[in-house]
Design an enzyme around this catalytic site. Structure first.
Site, PDB file in Angstrom:
ATOM      1  N   GLY A 190     -11.845  -0.267  -5.281  1.00 14.42           N
ATOM      2  CA  GLY A 190     -11.182  -1.251  -6.130  1.00 14.42           C
ATOM      3  C   GLY A 190     -11.894  -1.605  -7.420  1.00 14.42           C
ATOM      4  CB  THR A 191     -14.145   0.193  -9.791  1.00 13.94           C
ATOM      5  OG1 THR A 191     -13.391   1.406  -9.862  1.00 13.94           O
ATOM      6  CG2 THR A 191     -15.311   0.369  -8.819  1.00 13.94           C
ATOM      7  CG  ASN A 192      -9.333   1.359 -12.315  1.00 16.97           C
ATOM      8  OD1 ASN A 192      -9.686   1.184 -13.477  1.00 16.97           O
ATOM      9  ND2 ASN A 192      -9.259   2.557 -11.767  1.00 16.97           N
ATOM     10  NE  ARG A 249       4.441   8.003   5.080  1.00 17.35           N
ATOM     11  CZ  ARG A 249       3.450   8.428   4.284  1.00 17.35           C
ATOM     12  NH1 ARG A 249       3.570   8.363   2.987  1.00 17.35           N
ATOM     13  NH2 ARG A 249       2.341   8.890   4.816  1.00 17.35           N
ATOM     14  CG  LEU A 305      -6.103   7.966  -2.510  1.00 17.70           C
ATOM     15  CD1 LEU A 305      -7.318   8.449  -1.728  1.00 17.70           C
ATOM     16  CD2 LEU A 305      -5.954   8.752  -3.815  1.00 17.70           C
ATOM     17  CG  ASN A 312      -1.171   6.175 -11.263  1.00 18.19           C
ATOM     18  OD1 ASN A 312      -1.892   5.632 -10.432  1.00 18.19           O
ATOM     19  ND2 ASN A 312      -1.319   7.449 -11.604  1.00 18.19           N
ATOM     20  CG  HIS A 334      -4.180  11.031 -13.823  1.00 14.02           C
ATOM     21  ND1 HIS A 334      -4.202  11.395 -12.497  1.00 14.02           N
ATOM     22  CD2 HIS A 334      -4.564  12.128 -14.524  1.00 14.02           C
ATOM     23  CE1 HIS A 334      -4.587  12.660 -12.396  1.00 14.02           C
ATOM     24  NE2 HIS A 334      -4.807  13.134 -13.614  1.00 14.02           N
ATOM     25  CG  ASP A 339      -0.398  12.237 -12.182  1.00 11.06           C
ATOM     26  OD1 ASP A 339      -0.406  11.051 -11.835  1.00 11.06           O
ATOM     27  OD2 ASP A 339      -1.170  13.093 -11.701  1.00 11.06           O
ATOM     28  CD  GLU A 360     -10.410   5.628 -14.182  1.00 10.19           C
ATOM     29  OE1 GLU A 360     -10.011   4.950 -13.219  1.00 10.19           O
ATOM     30  OE2 GLU A 360     -11.070   6.669 -14.041  1.00 10.19           O
TER      31      GLU A 360
END
Length: 207
Positions: A12-14, A66, A91, A108, A110, A151, A181
């Site tokens: 969780g650095t972002n 799912r 992920l 997102n 990337h 992406d 980021e």
């Protein structure tokens, strides 16, 4: 006030960059309503709790199928009144039912300059390994809206980062995190929260 759900699978650095930017006033008109992880042991959940943010684990492993997981996730996001979903190292593939319901409301980050080194199989260190193998002199990060592809959604912001001689994938990863980021993701959230992001024919402009 834009209510965010930040989805993350790991440290969780972002997420931390988002929280810090909101608390310091760099990001306005937005708050993190919930942090969701598919991994009950993700440190991101602890980061959220330290800042008084709701932290929950919703894992595909806990559901019989799912489809059941996808529906449970959608139900939770809707009941929580989420305005913007932020994928910050998540992920799990976001299902179409959520993409449809939150069209142009999922972003997102990337770790490359899309369309380079992106798509299926390009995540984490694999992105930086591929960039170094190709010998690029510049890499970076991209914030984009999420669509049904991998992406492939409209690009919101990008920031270039120099690749240096002797870089390892780990060193390059860290530099891109610090220089791109952790800067881009809060900036994109602030722009969206304050109505400065517009999409026309699949192209984003930022005022």
């Amino acid at each position: 006030m834009l209510k965010l759900a930040v989805l993350v699978s790991g440290g969780g650095t972002n997420l931390q960059a988002i929280i810090d930017s909101i608390e310091s006033g760099k990001v306005t008109n937005a708050s993190v309503g919930v942090v969701i992880s598919n991994n009950k042991n993700a440190y991101a959940l602890e980061r959220a709790r330290k800042h008084g943010i709701e932290a929950v684990c919703i894992s595909p492993k806990e559901y019989e199928s799912r489809d059941a997981f996808n529906q449970a996730m959608l139900d939770y996001l809707e009941q929580a009144g989420i305005d913007l979903i932020v994928l910050a190292g998540y992920l799990v593939v976001v299902p179409e039912i959520i993409i449809e319901k939150f069209r142009n409301r999922i972003i997102n980050i990337h770790p490359s300059l899309i369309p380079s080194f992106c798509g299926t199989g390009y995540y984490g260190l694999k992105v930086h390994e591929a960039a170094l193998r190709r010998g690029v002199k510049v890499s970076g990060a991209t914030v984009h809206f999420v669509d049904e592809g991998t992406d492939t959604g409209p690009i919101i912001m990008q920031k270039a980062v120099c690749v240096k001689s002797g870089d390892t994938p780990e060193v390059l990863q860290r530099r891109i995190m610090e220089e791109a980021e952790w800067v881009l993701l809060p900036a994109a959230i602030d722009a969206i929260a304050n109505g400065r992001v517009h999409i026309h024919d699949g192209i984003v402009t930022v005022d």
